[in-house]
Design an enzyme around this catalytic site. Structure first.
Site, PDB file in Angstrom:
ATOM      1  N   SER A 154       2.087  -2.677   4.252  1.00 14.06           N
ATOM      2  CA  SER A 154       2.183  -1.115   4.111  1.00 14.06           C
ATOM      3  C   SER A 154       3.337  -0.628   3.587  1.00 14.06           C
ATOM      4  CB  SER A 154       1.887  -0.446   5.532  1.00 14.06           C
ATOM      5  OG  SER A 154       2.860  -0.651   6.449  1.00 14.06           O
ATOM      6  N   ASP A 155       3.487   0.445   3.183  1.00 16.91           N
ATOM      7  CA  ASP A 155       4.815   1.116   2.859  1.00 16.91           C
ATOM      8  C   ASP A 155       5.364   1.297   4.244  1.00 16.91           C
ATOM      9  OD1 ASP A 155       7.113   2.203   1.884  1.00 16.91           O
ATOM     10  OD2 ASP A 155       6.307   3.146   0.108  1.00 16.91           O
ATOM     11  N   TRP A 156       6.616   1.751   4.587  1.00 11.70           N
ATOM     12  CA  TRP A 156       7.175   1.806   5.875  1.00 11.70           C
ATOM     13  C   TRP A 156       6.592   3.204   6.440  1.00 11.70           C
ATOM     14  CZ3 TRP A 156       8.028  -2.406   4.330  1.00 11.70           C
ATOM     15  CH2 TRP A 156       8.816  -3.175   4.628  1.00 11.70           C
ATOM     16  N   ALA A 157       5.705   3.071   7.551  1.00  9.66           N
ATOM     17  CA  ALA A 157       5.314   4.152   8.429  1.00  9.66           C
ATOM     18  C   ALA A 157       4.086   4.915   7.627  1.00  9.66           C
ATOM     19  CB  ALA A 157       6.179   5.020   8.698  1.00  9.66           C
TER      20      ALA A 157
ATOM     21  N   GLY B 139       0.724  -1.472   0.069  1.00 12.33           N
ATOM     22  CA  GLY B 139       0.101   0.111  -0.018  1.00 12.33           C
ATOM     23  C   GLY B 139       0.756   1.217   0.048  1.00 12.33           C
TER      24      GLY B 139
END
Length: 744
Positions: A275-278, A242
């Site tokens: 998810s993409d990171w954070a 995402g």
């Protein structure tokens, strides 16, 4: 994927004419990816999975739904469930990172092959190279004992300023999907998961953490989703990442429409959404709306939204345990699928082998694009050459590491200067001069991920001593080659470029060298377009190379010396000026809190061709050291129904003096359409090797369904009946033959 500075980043329906049309359930694909069909995630282990889930505590289940180190999500040791191990990978497998921060782990066994960037891969226009790329990287991933590669990145190149243009494939949805599917299949053939990213409409780095992207539904379906849809339906991708941004008001890692309705319900995706990171902003909403695993940057892993907060939400009855089980089962199914569980023999893999360096070489050699070659300046004729000036910082610049995206720690990166030293006879003297200095204004470098103009600020004044050295080298050599362009510190994730201007004073350097030595060849090493019109007009020979992998310098030298006949074609349009590009012509980049894709379906060459704007170099452009003639274009019949496939054939003759590869490009056009359409759209291509004096027959198959547009009113792909013109050429602006067909 974000690097160590990430946490600095700030956290209409289209009405169409619909009478008298043939509706089709989905857009299907033409022949170029036949043979590249992925393996579906099966229900083979569901009974075993149900037993495992029944034995797990709530805390153990939730431990699997979030990162427990920088690049792993949790396992359950007592039940034999391993961590899910990930690695970054747009250029090859990233070096090992510490478990709880971005610093390198400092290992000695994590050197890998540096592969050409995805822009280079797309420039090959060769689906076999895409499979080779995926398969080779997949073997390296397994050798490092990983389960998931955070790649490929297949977002559309919407603006030439994009910081990740080098890492994305192309501006065209058809070429995108045709290259993406074999990459995914090649990777996953090695018992690993491809994580296809960034889903979706993630087309800029500027304000990417919060910008709200507005796209009408037809544009979304026709331009921004086809590659993802094909990666899921044909490639059978096991995971999707995402994106950071919002889409129609909702963050993409908690976007019910995109993650549940489109990805799972419509396309039948069975894998896991990471998810993409954070990039996560909620707990219950993210889980309910389709996110499976939250990954992130260093804060305590138990503080993630899908960690302690989710345990609390479950205990408070805000989310059901059945909902949590659903996500856990998806992860377990994927782990069984790639044989991380289940006791089946798993691919062992190999890394940084000579075979893999040769894979990188093959891709690099087919990626180089010959842009200009007047008076047969290339390939270099060495009979009377005693000395060659090699000029430019890019002759020695290494790009495996750099910037704020994922790089590769490699033992081999052949630079352009190295390549020439390796390939030139020892009798020829190389006079090297750096020419320009790569320098940045430290005081005004701006905030990464903030706004476009705050990307890297360069010092563009030439150093007088370096300039003199370059001019002297050019004056005192028979031939000069300037290696100019960009690098991975300048083109980088988390900031878009502020202009198309060449950095570091290179344009002035090139002009001054050309004044003293007209026999100067200019080689651009870059991943995205630049304003090179004046350079193009002044030089006889212009070559485009890329961040081209471990063997890039050898491949480039082989092209310059004629051992390799260049066959690369541009995967995007190079504009004469920035304001000619659609996102800029419509004043709809970068937006502020919101960006509206005002150009609609007219992305890339579709805009240039429809609006009759002259590009500097068109989409699909690339010259050869030989010449080709197209003849005898025909279709297998004159009229077709919706469920049939059009077979187009033509003869390609090599009319020059050396063997070469040509890319036959097929564009479809409907001049009397009742709906808004681009002037033409790529619908087929084939790369073919033709020996000098010989001819080859090229056949391209187009399912009639590929001619469909997305009908917003009926929410279906619809083929408009009537006359279509199929145009065959060697670029979007070099159409050599046309055939007409009727769709009933």
């Amino acid at each position: 994927m974000k690097n160590k500075l990430i946490y600095l980043s700030v956290a209409i329906a289209f009405v169409a004419f619909t009478s008298c049309k043939n509706e089709v359930s989905a857009q299907s694909d033409s022949n170029e990816t036949k043979g590249y069909e992925g393996k579906e995630i099966t229900a083979e282990f569901d009974a075993e999975i149900d037993k495992l889930v029944a034995q797990m505590t709530l805390e153990e289940k939730i431990g699997m739904l979030h990162g427990n180190s920088m690049f792993t999500s949790g396992g359950v040791k007592r039940l034999g469930i391993p961590e899910l191990k990930m690695a970054d990978g747009p250029l090859g497998v990233r070096e090992e990172i510490s478990r709880d921060n971005w610093s390198p782990a400092g290992l000695t066994n994590d050197f890998a092959t540096y592969y050409p960037a995805a822009g280079a891969l797309a420039a090959t226009w060769n689906t076999e190279m895409a499979y080779t790329f995926g398969n080779s990287v997949g073997q390296e991933l397994r050798a490092r004992d990983k389960d998931m590669l955070l790649s490929p990145a297949i977002n559309i190149v919407r603006t030439p300023l994009g910081g990740r243009t080098y890492e994305y494939l192309t501006e065209d949805p058809f070429l995108n999907k045709k290259m993406a599917v074999p990459m995914v299949v090649g990777l996953q053939d090695n018992d690993v998961m491809a994580c296809v990213k960034h889903f979706a409409a993630n087309n800029q780095e500027t304000n990417r953490d919060f910008v709200d992207v507005q796209i009408d539904e037809r544009t979304l379906r026709e331009i921004y989703l086809p590659a993802f849809e094909s990666a899921v339906k044909e490639g059978k991708a096991y995971s999707i990442m995402g994106a950071y941004n919002k889409f129609r008001g909702e963050y993409l890692c908690e976007n019910d429409y995109m993650l549940n309705k489109v990805l799972r319900d419509e396309w039948g995706f069975k894998g896991i959404v990471v998810s993409d990171w954070a990039a996560v902003h909620s707990t219950v909403k993210s889980l309910n709306n389709g996110l499976d695993i939250e990954m992130g940057t260093p804060k305590k892993f138990n503080e993630f939204f899908l960690a302690d907060k989710l345990i609390a939400a479950a205990k408070a009855g805000e989310v059901s345990e059945a909902e949590i089980d659903k996500h856990v089962k998806r992860i377990l199914r994927s782990l069984f699928q790639v044989k991380a569980m289940g006791g089946k023999d798993r691919v062992k893999g190999s890394i940084a082998t000579e075979a893999h360096y040769q894979d990188a070489y093959k891709i690099a050699a087919e990626a180089v694009v010959l842009l200009k070659n007047e008076n047969n300046a290339l390939p270099l004729k060495l009979e009377d050459v005693k000395s060659i000036a090699v000029i430019g910082n890019n002759a020695t610049k290494k790009n495996a590491l750099g910037g704020f995206g994922a790089g590769v720690k490699t033992k081999r990166e052949v630079t352009p200067l190295d390549g020439l030293k390796n390939r030139l006879p020892s009798s020829i003297k190389i006079n090297y001069a750096e020419g320009y200095l790569e320098r940045y204004d430290e005081k005004n470098k701006g905030n990464l991920g903030n706004i476009t103009s705050n990307g890297p600020v360069t010092i563009d004044k030439l150093d007088p001593a370096k300039l003199k050295e370059a001019i002297d080298a050019a004056k005192n050599s028979d031939v000069a080659i300037i290696f100019a362009g960009s690098n991975r510190d300048y083109e980088t994730e988390s900031s878009d470029r502020s202009s198309l201007k060449l950095p570091f004073g290179q344009e002035e350097l090139i002009k001054k060298v050309l004044e003293v030595n007209p026999k100067t060849i200019v080689v651009m090493v870059a991943g995205a377009p630049f304003d090179i019109e004046e350079i193009k007009n002044k030089t006889n020979a212009l070559v485009w190379s890329w961040f081209n992998g471990s063997e890039g310098g050898n491949a480039l030298a082989d092209v310059l010396l004629g051992k390799i006949n260049p066959s690369g074609k541009l995967p995007w349009t190079m504009p004469k000026k920035l304001m000619d590009s659609p996102a800029h012509a419509t004043n709809s980049f970068p937006g502020d809190r919101t960006v509206n894709y005002a150009e609609g379906i007219l992305v890339g060459y579709r805009w240039f061709d429809t609006k009759k704007v002259e590009p500097l170099y068109p989409f699909g452009y690339g010259l050869s050291y030989t010449t080709f003639a197209f003849d005898n274009a025909k279709t297998d019949k004159k009229s077709y129904t919706v469920d049939e496939t059009i077979t187009v054939s033509l003869t390609v003759k090599n009319t020059g003096k050396v063997d070469g590869k040509e890319v036959v490009q097929l564009y479809a056009s409907k001049s009397d359409s009742k709906i808004t359409r681009a002037a033409q759209e790529l619908k087929g291509f084939q790369k073919v090797l033709v020996k000098t004096g010989n001819s080859e027959t090229v056949t391209i198959k187009i399912p009639v369904k590929e001619l469909a547009y997305y009908n917003v009113e009926t929410k279906k792909w619809t083929v408009e009946p009537g006359n279509y013109t199929l145009k065959l050429g060697s670029s979007s602006r070099d159409i050599k033959k046309e055939v007409n067909v009727i769709v009933k």
